[in-house]
Design an enzyme around this catalytic site. Structure first.
Site, PDB file in Angstrom:
ATOM      1  N   ASP A   1      73.625  45.433 -20.201  1.00 25.74           N
ATOM      2  CA  ASP A   1      73.503  46.505 -21.200  1.00 25.74           C
ATOM      3  C   ASP A   1      72.043  46.917 -21.320  1.00 25.74           C
ATOM      4  OD1 ASP A   1      76.186  46.220 -21.779  1.00 25.74           O
ATOM      5  OD2 ASP A   1      75.873  45.372 -23.784  1.00 25.74           O
TER       6      ASP A   1
ATOM      7  N   HIS B   1      72.962  52.068 -23.996  1.00 27.02           N
ATOM      8  CA  HIS B   1      74.338  51.713 -24.348  1.00 27.02           C
ATOM      9  C   HIS B   1      74.611  51.960 -25.841  1.00 27.02           C
ATOM     10  CE1 HIS B   1      78.204  49.893 -24.200  1.00 27.02           C
ATOM     11  NE2 HIS B   1      77.861  48.691 -24.631  1.00 27.02           N
TER      12      HIS B   1
ATOM     13  N   TRP C   1      87.482  45.504 -21.378  1.00 33.13           N
ATOM     14  CA  TRP C   1      87.505  45.832 -22.790  1.00 33.13           C
ATOM     15  C   TRP C   1      88.663  46.796 -23.055  1.00 33.13           C
ATOM     16  CZ3 TRP C   1      84.945  43.204 -26.297  1.00 33.13           C
ATOM     17  CH2 TRP C   1      84.943  43.672 -27.613  1.00 33.13           C
TER      18      TRP C   1
ATOM     19  N   HIS D   1      73.705  44.050 -30.928  1.00 31.82           N
ATOM     20  CA  HIS D   1      73.268  44.981 -29.884  1.00 31.82           C
ATOM     21  C   HIS D   1      72.033  45.767 -30.321  1.00 31.82           C
ATOM     22  CE1 HIS D   1      77.273  44.476 -27.916  1.00 31.82           C
ATOM     23  NE2 HIS D   1      76.614  44.842 -26.825  1.00 31.82           N
TER      24      HIS D   1
ATOM     25  N   GLU E   1      76.408  40.461 -20.158  1.00 37.40           N
ATOM     26  CA  GLU E   1      77.699  40.065 -20.723  1.00 37.40           C
ATOM     27  C   GLU E   1      78.670  39.690 -19.604  1.00 37.40           C
ATOM     28  OE1 GLU E   1      77.686  42.764 -24.776  1.00 37.40           O
ATOM     29  OE2 GLU E   1      78.355  43.720 -22.914  1.00 37.40           O
TER      30      GLU E   1
ATOM     31  N   HIS F   1      80.644  48.984 -17.404  1.00 42.42           N
ATOM     32  CA  HIS F   1      80.577  47.730 -18.172  1.00 42.42           C
ATOM     33  C   HIS F   1      81.723  46.807 -17.764  1.00 42.42           C
ATOM     34  CE1 HIS F   1      77.388  48.979 -21.060  1.00 42.42           C
ATOM     35  NE2 HIS F   1      77.819  50.172 -20.691  1.00 42.42           N
TER      36      HIS F   1
ATOM     37  N   HIS G   1      78.003  42.281 -16.320  1.00 42.02           N
ATOM     38  CA  HIS G   1      77.256  43.539 -16.357  1.00 42.02           C
ATOM     39  C   HIS G   1      76.058  43.434 -17.296  1.00 42.02           C
ATOM     40  CE1 HIS G   1      79.929  43.887 -19.858  1.00 42.02           C
ATOM     41  NE2 HIS G   1      78.970  44.652 -20.387  1.00 42.02           N
TER      42      HIS G   1
END
Length: 213
Positions: A53, A57, A17, A165, A177, A47, A51
């Site tokens: 969440d 998070h 990211w 989320h 994800e 992350h 991974h």
């Protein structure tokens, strides 16, 4: 029985990211240098790559990754194929007529084809589920949802407030994800998702297997 590994390989040049560093894998001890064994130091964000969440998070004081319910991470799973247009919606899920009492859903979308090119750059133009699809999952008793790119949240104006989320995590739904579902046919599997047990963690890299019997 066939076991599919749907996790990305952690490597220094992998996509992350924006603003989050790629993994660093540095030698600490090496036999070639006269040490008795090989040991490396691995530094990475929690992350990175495939991974999980947990609620923490996005929810202050939410449940942490080391306390996630194991019965969500292991068990029967449905891989659902979605080719668009747009994102998976609640109406689309209604039309898909998924088996009753499905508790774990992994969405295979056009994103998975991106993993065939290890040099592909990060893009915000990815497919995922929208807010009413997240609500559909909660209302139908889904325990775990997975997507095949770096986020389960659509990008653009509908990202405001992170409704996907927040809807999932506030209901205790586990999110996976960055799955690689290229070689996976839609259908039923046994899921084994094993995130690192990081104390107080707001995320954790995971090795994820789909077992085909």
């Amino acid at each position: 029985m066939k076991i599919h590994d749907v996790s990305l390989v952690l490597r220094p040049d992998m996509i992350t990211w924006p603003g989050e560093p790629a993994p660093r894998i540095e030698p600490l001890k090496r036999i070639s240098r006269g040490d008795g064994n090989n040991v490396s130091i691995v530094t990475l964000g929690d992350h990175t790559g495939t991974h999980v969440d947990p609620p923490l998070h996005f929810i202050e004081d939410g449940n942490t990754v080391d306390k996630l319910p194991l019965d969500a991470l292991v068990g029967p799973c449905l891989v659902v194929s979605f080719d668009g247009p747009g994102h998976v919606s609640g109406d689309w899920l209604d039309r898909a007529k998924l088996p009753a009492k499905t508790e774990r859903i992994l969405f295979k979308t056009p994103n998975s084809a991106r993993w065939g090119d290890p040099t592909a750059a990060f893009t915000r133009d990815f497919t995922t589920i929208n807010a009413n699809a997240a609500r559909w999952c909660v209302d139908h008793g889904v325990k775990l949802v997975g997507i095949d790119y770096l986020s389960i949240e659509p990008q653009g104006p509908e990202k405001a407030g992170y409704p996907v989320h927040n809807t999932l995590l506030r209901a205790g739904v586990v999110i996976i994800e960055t799955l690689d579902l290229r070689g996976i046919e839609p259908g039923e599997y046994e899921l084994v998702c094993a995130p690192l047990k990081i104390q107080g963690g707001d995320g954790a890299p995971a090795r994820v297997f789909l077992i085909e019997r």
